[in-house]
Scaffold this active site. Sequence first.
Site, PDB file in Angstrom:
ATOM      1  N   PRO A  66       0.802  -1.227   0.000  1.00  0.00           N
ATOM      2  CA  PRO A  66       0.000   0.000   0.000  1.00  0.00           C
ATOM      3  C   PRO A  66       0.831   1.272   0.000  1.00  0.00           C
ATOM      4  CG  PRO A  66      -0.043  -1.061   2.155  1.00  0.00           C
ATOM      5  CD  PRO A  66       0.591  -2.032   1.216  1.00  0.00           C
ATOM      6  N   ASN A  67       0.321   2.248  -0.734  1.00  0.00           N
ATOM      7  CA  ASN A  67       0.863   3.618  -0.811  1.00  0.00           C
ATOM      8  C   ASN A  67       2.159   3.726  -1.601  1.00  0.00           C
ATOM      9  OD1 ASN A  67      -1.180   4.962   0.772  1.00  0.00           O
ATOM     10  ND2 ASN A  67      -0.283   3.972   2.572  1.00  0.00           N
ATOM     11  N   ARG A  74       4.444  11.266  -1.659  1.00  0.00           N
ATOM     12  CA  ARG A  74       4.339  11.200  -0.199  1.00  0.00           C
ATOM     13  C   ARG A  74       5.711  11.333   0.458  1.00  0.00           C
ATOM     14  NH1 ARG A  74       4.477   4.998   1.661  1.00  0.00           N
ATOM     15  NH2 ARG A  74       4.023   5.997   3.660  1.00  0.00           N
ATOM     16  N   TYR A  79      10.984   8.909   1.598  1.00  0.00           N
ATOM     17  CA  TYR A  79      10.900   7.933   0.517  1.00  0.00           C
ATOM     18  C   TYR A  79      11.498   8.411  -0.803  1.00  0.00           C
ATOM     19  CZ  TYR A  79       7.679   5.822   3.833  1.00  0.00           C
ATOM     20  OH  TYR A  79       7.131   5.278   4.974  1.00  0.00           O
ATOM     21  N   ASN A 130       7.733  -5.665  -1.165  1.00  0.00           N
ATOM     22  CA  ASN A 130       7.733  -4.583  -0.197  1.00  0.00           C
ATOM     23  C   ASN A 130       6.308  -4.491   0.341  1.00  0.00           C
ATOM     24  OD1 ASN A 130       7.753  -2.252   1.304  1.00  0.00           O
ATOM     25  ND2 ASN A 130       8.855  -1.024  -0.205  1.00  0.00           N
ATOM     26  N   ALA A 133       3.306  -0.852   4.815  1.00  0.00           N
ATOM     27  CA  ALA A 133       2.739  -0.826   6.169  1.00  0.00           C
ATOM     28  C   ALA A 133       2.263  -2.195   6.628  1.00  0.00           C
ATOM     29  CB  ALA A 133       1.591   0.182   6.224  1.00  0.00           C
ATOM     30  N   GLU A 154      12.540  -9.393   1.064  1.00  0.00           N
ATOM     31  CA  GLU A 154      11.714  -8.259   1.483  1.00  0.00           C
ATOM     32  C   GLU A 154      12.543  -6.984   1.377  1.00  0.00           C
ATOM     33  OE1 GLU A 154       9.112  -8.791   4.880  1.00  0.00           O
ATOM     34  OE2 GLU A 154       9.790  -6.878   5.712  1.00  0.00           O
ATOM     35  N   HIS A 156      12.656  -2.690   1.871  1.00  0.00           N
ATOM     36  CA  HIS A 156      12.082  -1.457   2.413  1.00  0.00           C
ATOM     37  C   HIS A 156      12.926  -0.287   1.938  1.00  0.00           C
ATOM     38  CE1 HIS A 156       9.238  -3.472   5.049  1.00  0.00           C
ATOM     39  NE2 HIS A 156      10.208  -4.328   5.335  1.00  0.00           N
ATOM     40  N   ARG A 163      13.090   4.294  12.139  1.00  0.00           N
ATOM     41  CA  ARG A 163      11.759   4.909  12.070  1.00  0.00           C
ATOM     42  C   ARG A 163      11.058   4.828  13.428  1.00  0.00           C
ATOM     43  NH1 ARG A 163       9.557   4.941   6.995  1.00  0.00           N
ATOM     44  NH2 ARG A 163       8.070   6.388   7.947  1.00  0.00           N
TER      45      ARG A 163
END
Length: 222
Positions: A66-67, A74, A79, A130, A133, A154, A156, A163
């Site tokens: 998502p996103n 964003r 990012y 990825n 969230a 995976e 990120h 974070r």
Amino acid sequence: ELIWQKSKCGSPFSAKYMPMKKHENILVFGNPAAVYNPQMTVGEPYKRKWTPNKINNMKIAVIQGPNLNMLAVREQHIYGGVTLEQIHAQLQNAADQNGVEIEFFQSNFEGEIVDRIQECLGTVDGIMINPAAYSHTSIAIRDALAAVNMPVVEVHISNIYKREEYRQKSITAGSSTGVITGFGGFGYHLGLISLIQMLNELKALNDARNAQIQAQTQEENK
């Protein structure tokens, strides 16, 4: 040769890159056979033997959570300013250079991501994901990755360990072969090279095992 170009926003997480040129020897990051062993015993992460898909070329699925469709819009200070389309274009170039088929998928819905992971069973050799969230919340995605039983990297974009506290634990990482975090868009390239290396190692092990079985069979038939 890697070519880095600083992004407009100046974030270290948003460096653009050109794909690595193909060389005779693929870069090795550790020993993939030690990370993902197709002969692991019961109780270890992977209980079934890995087998390649039926397609001639190595095939990798890239799954985006998502996103991520909002990259370059964003929170660019986190990012970066590189779009998802640019990341995918660079991955496609790198895959083409290495003779690898690659597919891209992005969804903001957990169920659709689970469905896409399940569709990978028997159709692709490895997954780069990825979960965004959902990394921190989705047992369903973790279980789906464990169910398909194949190499998973995976990725990120930001360093999740720098974070917020709730982002510092990845539930889905427990079903991944390895995790790459904090290298911006370039992390996807590292993930692709890692997957290619792992899959080549697994293919070599699989071929050696099959050759040994064939030799034993021929010896018994004499």
